[in-house]
Design a protein around this motif. Sequence first.
Motif, PDB file in Angstrom:
ATOM      1  N   ARG A   1      93.006 130.367 115.418  1.00  0.00           N
ATOM      2  CA  ARG A   1      92.261 129.718 114.330  1.00  0.00           C
ATOM      3  C   ARG A   1      90.813 130.203 114.286  1.00  0.00           C
ATOM      4  N   ASP A   2      90.198 130.353 115.462  1.00  0.00           N
ATOM      5  CA  ASP A   2      88.805 130.806 115.511  1.00  0.00           C
ATOM      6  C   ASP A   2      88.671 132.230 114.984  1.00  0.00           C
ATOM      7  N   ILE A   3      89.627 133.089 115.320  1.00  0.00           N
ATOM      8  CA  ILE A   3      89.575 134.478 114.843  1.00  0.00           C
ATOM      9  C   ILE A   3      89.738 134.511 113.331  1.00  0.00           C
ATOM     10  N   ARG A   4      90.708 133.757 112.841  1.00  0.00           N
ATOM     11  CA  ARG A   4      90.927 133.730 111.385  1.00  0.00           C
ATOM     12  C   ARG A   4      89.700 133.190 110.657  1.00  0.00           C
ATOM     13  N   LYS A   5      89.082 132.159 111.207  1.00  0.00           N
ATOM     14  CA  LYS A   5      87.888 131.590 110.580  1.00  0.00           C
ATOM     15  C   LYS A   5      86.747 132.594 110.570  1.00  0.00           C
ATOM     16  N   ALA A   6      86.564 133.294 111.701  1.00  0.00           N
ATOM     17  CA  ALA A   6      85.499 134.300 111.772  1.00  0.00           C
ATOM     18  C   ALA A   6      85.721 135.404 110.747  1.00  0.00           C
ATOM     19  N   LEU A   7      86.962 135.825 110.591  1.00  0.00           N
ATOM     20  CA  LEU A   7      87.276 136.842 109.591  1.00  0.00           C
ATOM     21  C   LEU A   7      86.980 136.329 108.185  1.00  0.00           C
ATOM     22  N   ASP A   8      87.409 135.100 107.900  1.00  0.00           N
ATOM     23  CA  ASP A   8      87.172 134.522 106.574  1.00  0.00           C
ATOM     24  C   ASP A   8      85.683 134.329 106.315  1.00  0.00           C
ATOM     25  N   ASP A   9      84.973 133.791 107.299  1.00  0.00           N
ATOM     26  CA  ASP A   9      83.543 133.523 107.139  1.00  0.00           C
ATOM     27  C   ASP A   9      82.754 134.791 106.887  1.00  0.00           C
ATOM     28  N   ASN A  10      83.247 135.901 107.449  1.00  0.00           N
ATOM     29  CA  ASN A  10      82.536 137.173 107.324  1.00  0.00           C
ATOM     30  C   ASN A  10      83.160 138.116 106.296  1.00  0.00           C
ATOM     31  N   CYS A  11      84.129 137.585 105.532  1.00  0.00           N
ATOM     32  CA  CYS A  11      84.783 138.364 104.473  1.00  0.00           C
ATOM     33  C   CYS A  11      85.291 139.703 105.003  1.00  0.00           C
ATOM     34  N   LEU A  12      85.958 139.663 106.152  1.00  0.00           N
ATOM     35  CA  LEU A  12      86.431 140.878 106.808  1.00  0.00           C
ATOM     36  C   LEU A  12      87.951 140.866 106.876  1.00  0.00           C
ATOM     37  N   GLU A  13      88.571 141.968 106.486  1.00  0.00           N
ATOM     38  CA  GLU A  13      90.014 142.126 106.590  1.00  0.00           C
ATOM     39  C   GLU A  13      90.367 142.812 107.912  1.00  0.00           C
ATOM     40  N   ILE A  14      91.610 142.665 108.322  1.00  0.00           N
ATOM     41  CA  ILE A  14      92.111 143.411 109.479  1.00  0.00           C
ATOM     42  C   ILE A  14      92.766 144.685 108.963  1.00  0.00           C
TER      43      ILE A  14
ATOM     44  N   ALA B   1     100.038 140.027 114.857  1.00  0.00           N
ATOM     45  CA  ALA B   1      99.698 140.591 113.550  1.00  0.00           C
ATOM     46  C   ALA B   1     100.085 139.640 112.434  1.00  0.00           C
ATOM     47  N   GLU B   2     101.264 139.039 112.545  1.00  0.00           N
ATOM     48  CA  GLU B   2     101.684 138.088 111.514  1.00  0.00           C
ATOM     49  C   GLU B   2     100.758 136.877 111.481  1.00  0.00           C
ATOM     50  N   ARG B   3     100.399 136.364 112.629  1.00  0.00           N
ATOM     51  CA  ARG B   3      99.565 135.154 112.696  1.00  0.00           C
ATOM     52  C   ARG B   3      98.157 135.413 112.169  1.00  0.00           C
ATOM     53  N   LEU B   4      97.680 136.633 112.317  1.00  0.00           N
ATOM     54  CA  LEU B   4      96.332 136.954 111.855  1.00  0.00           C
ATOM     55  C   LEU B   4      96.310 137.544 110.444  1.00  0.00           C
ATOM     56  N   GLY B   5      97.480 137.821 109.900  1.00  0.00           N
ATOM     57  CA  GLY B   5      97.531 138.393 108.563  1.00  0.00           C
ATOM     58  C   GLY B   5      97.271 139.884 108.523  1.00  0.00           C
ATOM     59  N   ALA B   6      97.581 140.581 109.615  1.00  0.00           N
ATOM     60  CA  ALA B   6      97.403 142.038 109.668  1.00  0.00           C
ATOM     61  C   ALA B   6      98.651 142.727 109.126  1.00  0.00           C
ATOM     62  N   PRO B   7      98.489 143.894 108.493  1.00  0.00           N
ATOM     63  CA  PRO B   7      99.649 144.570 107.912  1.00  0.00           C
ATOM     64  C   PRO B   7     100.466 145.394 108.891  1.00  0.00           C
ATOM     65  N   ALA B   8      99.839 145.796 110.007  1.00  0.00           N
ATOM     66  CA  ALA B   8     100.492 146.780 110.876  1.00  0.00           C
ATOM     67  C   ALA B   8      99.940 146.706 112.283  1.00  0.00           C
TER      68      ALA B   8
ATOM     69  N   ILE C   1      80.353 143.824 112.989  1.00  0.00           N
ATOM     70  CA  ILE C   1      80.969 144.823 112.115  1.00  0.00           C
ATOM     71  C   ILE C   1      80.825 144.418 110.651  1.00  0.00           C
ATOM     72  N   ALA C   2      80.977 143.139 110.362  1.00  0.00           N
ATOM     73  CA  ALA C   2      80.801 142.675 108.982  1.00  0.00           C
ATOM     74  C   ALA C   2      79.352 142.831 108.531  1.00  0.00           C
ATOM     75  N   SER C   3      78.413 142.535 109.422  1.00  0.00           N
ATOM     76  CA  SER C   3      77.001 142.607 109.043  1.00  0.00           C
ATOM     77  C   SER C   3      76.568 144.037 108.725  1.00  0.00           C
ATOM     78  N   VAL C   4      77.229 145.005 109.326  1.00  0.00           N
ATOM     79  CA  VAL C   4      76.913 146.409 109.039  1.00  0.00           C
ATOM     80  C   VAL C   4      77.318 146.760 107.609  1.00  0.00           C
TER      81      VAL C   4
ATOM     82  N   GLU D   1      89.547 146.870 112.942  1.00  0.00           N
ATOM     83  CA  GLU D   1      90.771 147.061 113.718  1.00  0.00           C
ATOM     84  C   GLU D   1      90.601 146.262 114.998  1.00  0.00           C
ATOM     85  N   ILE D   2      91.524 145.363 115.259  1.00  0.00           N
ATOM     86  CA  ILE D   2      91.416 144.486 116.424  1.00  0.00           C
ATOM     87  C   ILE D   2      92.250 145.042 117.574  1.00  0.00           C
ATOM     88  N   MET D   3      91.615 145.180 118.717  1.00  0.00           N
ATOM     89  CA  MET D   3      92.285 145.666 119.913  1.00  0.00           C
ATOM     90  C   MET D   3      93.059 144.521 120.556  1.00  0.00           C
TER      91      MET D   3
END
Length: 280
Positions: A50-63, A104-111, A22-25, A31-33
């Motif tokens: 931790r792996d999910i957060r790192k993947a999001l950070d590495d790919n500059c992707l927000e939730i 959501a709190e652990r991943l930094g999602a708003p909702a 999704i980031a590469s596109v 939106e995470i299911m």
Amino acid sequence: MKFAFSSNAFLRYNLLDTIRIIASVGYQGIEIMADVPHAYPPHLSAGDIRDIRKALDDNCLEISNINAFMHHADGDTYHPSWIEKDPVLRAKRVDYTLACIDLAERLGAPAISTEPGGPLDGLPREEGLRFFKEGLDSVEGRARERGIRILIEPEPGLLIENSTQFKEFFRELDPEVFGINFDIGHFFCVSEDPAELMRDMKGFIHHFHLEDIAASREHHHLMLGKGAIDIPGILETANKIGYEGFVTVELYTYESRAAEAAQEAFQYLEKWRKSTKTPV
């Protein structure tokens, strides 16, 4: 506004690969299911988080949102719902939602988004509304404490399927904790004008789902531009009401070619953005 793509189209991929695709596109968000095979809370270890957060950070992707609607890990798309006749099943929906708030709190999602009660399945409507309110009361405190908003997503055929029903029910809720996940196609399916509703309900809207729907108004998500919804008009209305959050493309019906669908939808959105000189 910002654009995201929902992971629920990527059921043939794990979440980390989905994030990268999704980031590469070119999307800004995902939106995470919160269900199998992606991020079902009971299946996630601290290392997984931790792996999910790192993947999001590495790919500059927000939730954009945590999708806590479906529950296939322990049921199906709608069950266990908020309005099951069996209180044990209603409690499962409550427990699942509490876990999604924590996720959501652990991943930094708003909702998180949730189903609008569920299918009545023969239950009297008033009883369904009571069960739904009781369930939401059970999770409200956790959501407030964690700073996570709970977004109800009206859907055709469920307890709350149109704007009138939503607004009536919402009067009983705290707008600092709750809101609406405004699914464009769902309102079109029940013969409402999404653009008109966006102007009327802008104070409740904290996230959008975007897809196209056929002129028949059958509830089947189509690629942007392949149905009867005026998608450019919808996006322009979002701009006009000053919406600055995420619009998430939801095309779970394209599971067999999820990556291609994400790319095609992004190209549609890019074409619209360039035609209107709208920053994304």
